[in-house]
Design an enzyme around this catalytic site. Structure first.
Site, mmCIF file in Angstrom:
data_model
loop_
_atom_site.group_PDB
_atom_site.id
_atom_site.type_symbol
_atom_site.label_atom_id
_atom_site.label_comp_id
_atom_site.label_asym_id
_atom_site.label_seq_id
_atom_site.Cartn_x
_atom_site.Cartn_y
_atom_site.Cartn_z
ATOM 1 N N HIS A 178 0.832 -1.210 0.000
ATOM 2 C CA HIS A 178 0.000 0.000 0.000
ATOM 3 C C HIS A 178 0.865 1.257 0.000
ATOM 4 O O HIS A 178 0.649 2.175 -0.799
ATOM 5 C CB HIS A 178 -0.908 0.040 1.236
ATOM 6 C CG HIS A 178 -1.936 -1.030 1.300
ATOM 7 N ND1 HIS A 178 -2.068 -1.848 2.401
ATOM 8 C CD2 HIS A 178 -2.893 -1.423 0.429
ATOM 9 C CE1 HIS A 178 -3.055 -2.697 2.198
ATOM 10 N NE2 HIS A 178 -3.570 -2.467 1.013
ATOM 11 N N SER A 236 -3.131 -7.862 2.940
ATOM 12 C CA SER A 236 -3.426 -7.652 4.358
ATOM 13 C C SER A 236 -3.866 -8.945 5.029
ATOM 14 O O SER A 236 -3.486 -9.225 6.167
ATOM 15 C CB SER A 236 -4.511 -6.583 4.531
ATOM 16 O OG SER A 236 -4.040 -5.333 4.108
ATOM 17 N N ARG A 253 -2.586 -6.296 -7.905
ATOM 18 C CA ARG A 253 -1.434 -7.160 -7.603
ATOM 19 C C ARG A 253 -1.227 -8.215 -8.667
ATOM 20 O O ARG A 253 -0.113 -8.604 -8.952
ATOM 21 C CB ARG A 253 -1.634 -7.861 -6.255
ATOM 22 C CG ARG A 253 -1.487 -6.972 -5.070
ATOM 23 C CD ARG A 253 -1.635 -7.798 -3.822
ATOM 24 N NE ARG A 253 -2.849 -8.590 -3.893
ATOM 25 C CZ ARG A 253 -3.795 -8.620 -2.983
ATOM 26 N NH1 ARG A 253 -3.649 -7.947 -1.872
ATOM 27 N NH2 ARG A 253 -4.875 -9.340 -3.137
#
Length: 160
Positions: free
Chosen positions: A18, A129, A91
């Site tokens: 991020h 995450s 991603r």
């Protein structure tokens, strides 16, 4: 006219992927607002307030970044902050279909708001995450995947 980009997510926790994207995007916008979603459909590890503080700490030194929480439609939040761009990270190719669907829906809801996609630096392309949370929960080392403040918060949360 200033260009404000909104980078939305739950950021539970904010990762080096991020922050890499935010750093690399920051020269292109007058301001980037990290929009931390409350998202009542998920049970985040950190509270909204904790995620906001961690995002602020993780982005210290990036002058044109602001962090705000929100609990409404993303396009409504973007309009509230006078944003013009939704910044999204991709991603992998597998992310594209879902992100394309979101971008199309957001364009339908707010035609004046554009979506821009960025890919992470290669060393961060596998970080998510949810993977970081799981590794930390099992007391694995996540130091290279998250900013120091997040690493410390994960240690405190899981007491190791």
């Amino acid at each position: 006219m200033s260009t404000i980009a909104v980078y939305p997510g739950t950021f539970d926790p904010i990762t080096c992927g991020h922050t890499d994207l935010i750093k690399r995007a920051s020269p292109f916008y007058d301001k980037i607002i990290i929009a931390v979603a409350e998202n009542q459909n998920k049970q985040p590890l950190f509270s909204l307030d904790e995620r906001i503080v961690l995002a602020q700490q993780a982005c210290l030194g990036i002058d044109n970044v602001e962090v705000k929480g929100f609990n409404c439609l993303l396009v409504d939040f973007v309009k509230q902050v006078k944003g013009r761009v939704i910044l999204r990270g991709l991603r992998a190719v597998s992310d594209f279909e879902y992100e394309f669907q979101l971008a199309s829906m957001n364009r339908k809801l707010a035609s004046q708001v554009e979506t821009m996609f960025m890919t992470p630096a290669e060393q961060y392309s596998f970080i998510s995450s949810s993977l970081v949370r799981e590794i930390a929960r099992l007391q694995g080392d996540v130091q290279e995947f998250v900013p120091d403040c997040v690493n410390q918060a994960l240690h405190a949360k899981f007491k190791y």
